[in-house]
Design an enzyme around this catalytic site. Sequence first.
Site, PDB file in Angstrom:
ATOM      1  CG  ASP A  35     -16.900  34.197 -29.774  1.00  9.92           C
ATOM      2  OD1 ASP A  35     -15.694  33.951 -29.613  1.00  9.92           O
ATOM      3  OD2 ASP A  35     -17.349  35.340 -29.977  1.00  9.92           O
ATOM      4  CG  ASP A  41     -25.345  33.278 -26.834  1.00 11.24           C
ATOM      5  OD1 ASP A  41     -25.622  34.374 -26.332  1.00 11.24           O
ATOM      6  OD2 ASP A  41     -24.270  32.684 -26.644  1.00 11.24           O
ATOM      7  CD  GLU A  64     -22.240  39.545 -31.114  1.00 11.02           C
ATOM      8  OE1 GLU A  64     -21.573  40.579 -30.999  1.00 11.02           O
ATOM      9  OE2 GLU A  64     -22.607  38.851 -30.165  1.00 11.02           O
ATOM     10  CD  GLU A  65     -24.891  34.596 -30.891  1.00 16.09           C
ATOM     11  OE1 GLU A  65     -24.301  33.541 -31.194  1.00 16.09           O
ATOM     12  OE2 GLU A  65     -24.421  35.424 -30.082  1.00 16.09           O
ATOM     13  CG  ASP A  83     -25.030  40.719 -28.808  1.00 15.19           C
ATOM     14  OD1 ASP A  83     -25.500  39.580 -28.652  1.00 15.19           O
ATOM     15  OD2 ASP A  83     -23.916  41.052 -28.353  1.00 15.19           O
ATOM     16  CG  LEU A  85     -28.552  36.833 -23.467  1.00 12.74           C
ATOM     17  CD1 LEU A  85     -29.639  37.802 -22.988  1.00 12.74           C
ATOM     18  CD2 LEU A  85     -28.893  35.426 -23.014  1.00 12.74           C
ATOM     19  CG  ASP A  86     -23.255  42.246 -25.091  1.00 14.23           C
ATOM     20  OD1 ASP A  86     -22.546  42.076 -26.091  1.00 14.23           O
ATOM     21  OD2 ASP A  86     -22.849  42.781 -24.046  1.00 14.23           O
ATOM     22  CD  GLU A 225     -20.825  43.396 -29.121  1.00 12.64           C
ATOM     23  OE1 GLU A 225     -20.965  42.528 -28.235  1.00 12.64           O
ATOM     24  OE2 GLU A 225     -19.775  43.509 -29.807  1.00 12.64           O
TER      25      GLU A 225
END
Length: 282
Positions: A35, A41, A64-65, A83, A85-86, A225
């Site tokens: 992504d 993010d 997650e990043e 995460d 900044l979901d 998440e």
Amino acid sequence: MTEIFDAIKKSAIEIKNLIETGDTGKSTHENSTGDTQLKLDIASDEIIENIFKEVSSIKAIVSEEQEEIISLNKDGKYLIAYDPLDGSSLADVNLSVGSIFGIYENEFSGKNIVASVYVVYGPRVELVIATTDVKMYRLINNKFKFMQEIKLNEKGKLNAPGSTQNCWAPYHKKMIDDIFQDGYRLRYSGGMVPDLHQILLKGGGLFSYPGTTDRPKGKLRQLFEVFPFAFVYEKANGQAIDGFDRVLDVETTHIHDTSPCFFGSNEEINRVKKVYKENARK
């Protein structure tokens, strides 16, 4: 664990300020799942990592990043998957976004989660901590004030169906349609954090992100998440499943594994179990 919660509160205030003033545009980077990362993010990830580096009880973190686990303190007790900044793509249209934290011991797996925290950045900033119970705090005058304990009713009124509908299995579509026919109200912003938060505060309902024809193992990531929110929902007297089984019992083979997931109050989750048992494994 208090120092971890304090660190998350500190990061939440910094991320709130970042959202209000920061660049919501795209960066030139991709994350581990391909992504395109937004500048928010990346900046949020840096804020959290830098704050966690100062906490001696944290052994390792994974975002997650990022693609790898980062070791912090060899004598630390806790592992944190987060995460930063979901739902970050919603920020540029001024919808609510959030941060999610799963706190683990020994290894990153659903069976080893011991606490979770999430933050909602909306008209008000709210932070929810799940340990043996679930407590919500609100940011007032730059400090988080306790507001309430969260408990789900046995049955709710909201239905938040995620993923692309033309990729749903026919029995899943019928189940969602039947739920609406029974009078449930649609709530789906495209943000996991605000939608699950709304179901919790309104007493119950169903959030679903199933396996689909294009993503048989779902889209949402276990460690960052699915597991943290599963822990919240269980501690709030609800359930979280993958369609068949308790989602916290699902095996993790890679830090970026995904899983189908259903979160809700007991009546809705039991309904999902019945439909999936009768249809999905035929």
